[in-house]
Design a protein around this motif. Sequence first.
Motif, PDB file in Angstrom:
ATOM      1  N   LEU A 123       0.769  -1.677  -0.273  1.00  0.00           N
ATOM      2  CA  LEU A 123      -0.296   0.081   0.082  1.00  0.00           C
ATOM      3  C   LEU A 123       0.845   1.506  -0.230  1.00  0.00           C
ATOM      4  CD1 LEU A 123      -2.675  -0.844   2.351  1.00  0.00           C
ATOM      5  CD2 LEU A 123      -3.299  -0.940   0.150  1.00  0.00           C
ATOM      6  N   GLY A 124       2.057   0.822   0.054  1.00  0.00           N
ATOM      7  CA  GLY A 124       3.199   2.082  -0.130  1.00  0.00           C
ATOM      8  C   GLY A 124       2.706   2.738   1.069  1.00  0.00           C
ATOM      9  N   GLU A 140      -4.083   8.874   2.791  1.00  0.00           N
ATOM     10  CA  GLU A 140      -3.188   7.557   3.817  1.00  0.00           C
ATOM     11  C   GLU A 140      -3.789   7.226   5.027  1.00  0.00           C
ATOM     12  OE1 GLU A 140       0.896  10.899   2.575  1.00  0.00           O
ATOM     13  OE2 GLU A 140      -0.482  10.651   4.963  1.00  0.00           O
ATOM     14  N   ARG A 143      -5.611   3.964   3.749  1.00  0.00           N
ATOM     15  CA  ARG A 143      -4.755   2.932   3.178  1.00  0.00           C
ATOM     16  C   ARG A 143      -4.152   2.492   4.383  1.00  0.00           C
ATOM     17  NH1 ARG A 143      -1.636   6.457  -0.540  1.00  0.00           N
ATOM     18  NH2 ARG A 143       0.435   6.378   0.401  1.00  0.00           N
ATOM     19  N   HIS A 173      -7.693   8.865  -7.153  1.00  0.00           N
ATOM     20  CA  HIS A 173      -6.676   8.156  -6.753  1.00  0.00           C
ATOM     21  C   HIS A 173      -6.799   7.080  -6.258  1.00  0.00           C
ATOM     22  CE1 HIS A 173      -2.590   7.345  -5.179  1.00  0.00           C
ATOM     23  NE2 HIS A 173      -2.879   7.506  -4.209  1.00  0.00           N
ATOM     24  N   MET A 174      -8.019   6.875  -5.112  1.00  0.00           N
ATOM     25  CA  MET A 174      -7.794   5.949  -4.390  1.00  0.00           C
ATOM     26  C   MET A 174      -8.978   4.748  -4.881  1.00  0.00           C
ATOM     27  SD  MET A 174      -6.304   5.686  -1.302  1.00  0.00           S
ATOM     28  CE  MET A 174      -6.947   3.758  -0.816  1.00  0.00           C
ATOM     29  N   GLU A 177      -6.058   2.955  -6.330  1.00  0.00           N
ATOM     30  CA  GLU A 177      -5.043   1.762  -5.578  1.00  0.00           C
ATOM     31  C   GLU A 177      -6.301   0.609  -5.128  1.00  0.00           C
ATOM     32  OE1 GLU A 177      -2.086   2.153  -3.983  1.00  0.00           O
ATOM     33  OE2 GLU A 177      -2.575   4.083  -5.646  1.00  0.00           O
ATOM     34  N   LYS A 180      -6.153  -1.680  -8.145  1.00  0.00           N
ATOM     35  CA  LYS A 180      -3.976  -2.116  -8.468  1.00  0.00           C
ATOM     36  C   LYS A 180      -4.503  -3.568  -7.105  1.00  0.00           C
ATOM     37  CE  LYS A 180      -0.663   0.060  -7.593  1.00  0.00           C
ATOM     38  NZ  LYS A 180       0.072   1.970  -7.468  1.00  0.00           N
ATOM     39  N   LEU A 181      -5.079  -3.499  -6.308  1.00  0.00           N
ATOM     40  CA  LEU A 181      -5.213  -4.529  -5.043  1.00  0.00           C
ATOM     41  C   LEU A 181      -5.538  -5.044  -5.405  1.00  0.00           C
ATOM     42  CD1 LEU A 181      -3.878  -4.283  -1.555  1.00  0.00           C
ATOM     43  CD2 LEU A 181      -7.045  -3.669  -1.484  1.00  0.00           C
TER      44      LEU A 181
END
Length: 366
Positions: A123-124, A140, A143, A173-174, A177, A180-181
């Motif tokens: 998750l960076g 953040e 995440r 953006h999320m 994410e 991708k997850l």
Amino acid sequence: MSAVRLDRLTKTYEGQDRPALSEFSLDIAPGEFLVLVGPSGCGKSTALRSIAGLEVPDAGSVWIGGRDVTEVPPRDRNIAMVFQNYALYPHMTVYDNLAFGLKLRKTPKPEIDERVKEAAALLGLDGYLERKPKALSGGERQRVALGRALVRRPDVFLFDEPLSNLDAQLRVHMRAELHKLHQKLDATMIYVTHDQVEAMTLGDRIAVLKAGVLQQVDAPLTVYERPVNKFVAGFLGSPSMNFVEAVVDGTAVRVGEARWTAEGALAAALSAHAGAKVTAGVRPEHLALSDAPGALRGQIEFSEVLGAERLLYVQTAAGRLGVRVAPHQKSAIGANVGLLPEAGGLRVFDAADLAIGAAAPAVVGA
């Protein structure tokens, strides 16, 4: 990965005059990203909470991985839930927030460390493990909430409107994410939202609910292009589909003095409804300015420039209709124009608001 099956779930809350869920059945394949979408009060959160074990249905059953878990406590279902509220512990570091649930389960320390670092890398969050939530941005923190679910390695991930507290840019953006997850984990994910953009962009399939009843479940584009009823057609799309009252005339519908011709399966199906009063529907992107015979005449009232496109609002005898055009198309306010559906863009709904000529995808209720 685990399959999830909801079998005729019914739930009525005390003081309600109708069920929050009514005979709700749905099969979710292992590894699928399924989105439950609908307006407030449609029952989507009740369905999610029933899967989680936070609600016990009045009737019906919940199956996860082939096991009936209807009466199984939440902690024994091996699911992880991410809420709208991040619910992070403000006095703990990111590392401790991620590890807390595992510590409660008495997971060995080396395994906790491995899982936390694995989730943080995915998750960076590697550089944030020693920070506390107040030092993080909204994205953040979200995440971290995802990571807390991730470290549990659940059979099923449940998301209850997790992005609704973020601003528009962060939501985009999320969403990326989450995509991708899901691709990395290939996990079963069930996501609740009232935001149709989230539903259309995230789901392998979307299930549309209304007043506790499942209306349609299919791939996002299929639901958008071939809605089974007027509610689904009007709920998806921004701006929403234009609706006008009409009368069936052969393989066309008459809208006042205008005549809009149908094509394909719809044209064939209309022959069984000769003379019937119906509702014609056309999405703004499928409605064109035209001076051809049969066009519905109206006057441009105002327009909205949205960068890559422009929306014209045309007042006609049948009501105000939205038309999506190129941003630089010349269309003066007050101009008299004609409107015709583009090829294949017309939808027609009968007196019961069911789509005429539509295929029969999974649908319950009307």
